[in-house]
Scaffold this active site. Structure first.
Site, PDB file in Angstrom:
ATOM      1  N   ILE A   1       0.828  -1.209   0.000  1.00  0.00           N
ATOM      2  CA  ILE A   1       0.000   0.000   0.000  1.00  0.00           C
ATOM      3  C   ILE A   1       0.868   1.267   0.000  1.00  0.00           C
ATOM      4  O   ILE A   1       0.388   2.350  -0.379  1.00  0.00           O
ATOM      5  CB  ILE A   1      -0.955  -0.031   1.221  1.00  0.00           C
TER       6      ILE A   1
ATOM      7  N   ASN B   1      11.504  -8.323   7.080  1.00  0.00           N
ATOM      8  CA  ASN B   1      11.871  -7.665   8.329  1.00  0.00           C
ATOM      9  C   ASN B   1      11.334  -8.481   9.500  1.00  0.00           C
ATOM     10  O   ASN B   1      10.182  -8.913   9.477  1.00  0.00           O
ATOM     11  CB  ASN B   1      11.292  -6.248   8.369  1.00  0.00           C
TER      12      ASN B   1
ATOM     13  N   HIS C   1       5.973 -11.963   6.082  1.00  0.00           N
ATOM     14  CA  HIS C   1       5.794 -11.442   4.720  1.00  0.00           C
ATOM     15  C   HIS C   1       7.141 -11.163   4.102  1.00  0.00           C
ATOM     16  O   HIS C   1       8.100 -10.809   4.794  1.00  0.00           O
ATOM     17  CB  HIS C   1       4.918 -10.183   4.710  1.00  0.00           C
TER      18      HIS C   1
HETATM   19  P1  AMP Z   1       7.044  -4.404   7.538  1.00  0.00           P
HETATM   20  O1  AMP Z   1       7.125  -2.958   7.985  1.00  0.00           O
HETATM   21  O2  AMP Z   1       8.332  -4.978   7.033  1.00  0.00           O
HETATM   22  O3  AMP Z   1       6.368  -5.252   8.594  1.00  0.00           O
HETATM   23  O4  AMP Z   1       6.112  -4.411   6.251  1.00  0.00           O
HETATM   24  C1  AMP Z   1       4.731  -4.217   6.322  1.00  0.00           C
HETATM   25  C2  AMP Z   1       4.304  -3.649   5.009  1.00  0.00           C
HETATM   26  O5  AMP Z   1       2.911  -3.792   4.886  1.00  0.00           O
HETATM   27  C3  AMP Z   1       4.619  -2.173   4.814  1.00  0.00           C
HETATM   28  O6  AMP Z   1       5.472  -2.006   3.680  1.00  0.00           O
HETATM   29  C4  AMP Z   1       3.248  -1.533   4.610  1.00  0.00           C
HETATM   30  O7  AMP Z   1       3.257  -0.488   3.660  1.00  0.00           O
HETATM   31  C5  AMP Z   1       2.432  -2.711   4.146  1.00  0.00           C
HETATM   32  N1  AMP Z   1       1.006  -2.619   4.387  1.00  0.00           N
HETATM   33  C6  AMP Z   1       0.387  -2.237   5.542  1.00  0.00           C
HETATM   34  N2  AMP Z   1      -0.947  -2.302   5.403  1.00  0.00           N
HETATM   35  C7  AMP Z   1      -1.185  -2.716   4.127  1.00  0.00           C
HETATM   36  C8  AMP Z   1      -2.365  -2.968   3.378  1.00  0.00           C
HETATM   37  N3  AMP Z   1      -3.596  -2.825   3.895  1.00  0.00           N
HETATM   38  N4  AMP Z   1      -2.228  -3.378   2.081  1.00  0.00           N
HETATM   39  C9  AMP Z   1      -1.001  -3.534   1.546  1.00  0.00           C
HETATM   40  N5  AMP Z   1       0.149  -3.328   2.206  1.00  0.00           N
HETATM   41  C10 AMP Z   1       0.058  -2.915   3.485  1.00  0.00           C
END
Ligand code: AMP
Ligand code: ZN
Length: 112
Positions: free
Chosen positions: A30, A85, A98
């Site tokens: 996102i 991460n 993820h």
């Molecule tokens: P991390 O900070 O490595 O845990 O990555 C989490 C990721 O999820 C971040 O890059 C966010 O931008 C992404 N993210 C959070 N909410 C959403 C969402 N609803 N749809 C897609 N990506 C998301």
């Protein structure tokens, strides 16, 4: 379980899906940090890279197979980076395993 990515995997929260099968989902981040930035998650809840065990590790191999396929389909011939991460120091913000896939620009190393 009150988990954002479990809800995305279940379709309860919408996402921009790239690929899905019985066990995983790939969807665009996102808040993209590169021209191409998508995430690949197992549909089952695993809290992070520190929670991978002999019992659940098969999904990790499958995730990397799908990443290779998607990189080919998206034409990421310049290369790409896969990042997971884990924990506070790494900046993990969603506690569901993820893999970020980043591409489309030159990526600095080491990360900040
Ligand atoms: P991390 O900070 O490595 O845990 O990555 C989490 C990721 O999820 C971040 O890059 C966010 O931008 C992404 N993210 C959070 N909410 C959403 C969402 N609803 N749809 C897609 N990506 C998301
Ligand atoms: Zn989850």
């Amino acid at each position: 379980m009150d988990c954002l990515f479990c809800k995305i995997a279940a379709g309860e929260i919408p996402s921009k899906k790239l690929f899905e099968d019985d066990t995983l989902l790939a969807f665009y981040d996102i808040d993209p940090q590169a021209p191409v930035h998508f995430l690949v998650i197992p549909k089952t809840h695993i809290s992070g890279a520190d929670a991978i065990t002999p019992e659940n590790s098969a999904i990790v191999a499958h995730i990397y197979e799908v990443i290779a396929q998607l990189a080919g389909q998206l034409g990421l011939t310049g290369g790409f980076r896969v990042v997971s991460n884990c924990g506070a120091d790494a900046g993990q913000s969603v506690p569901h395993l993820h893999f970020h896939v980043l591409a489309g620009r030159s990526l600095a190393w080491p990360p900040g």
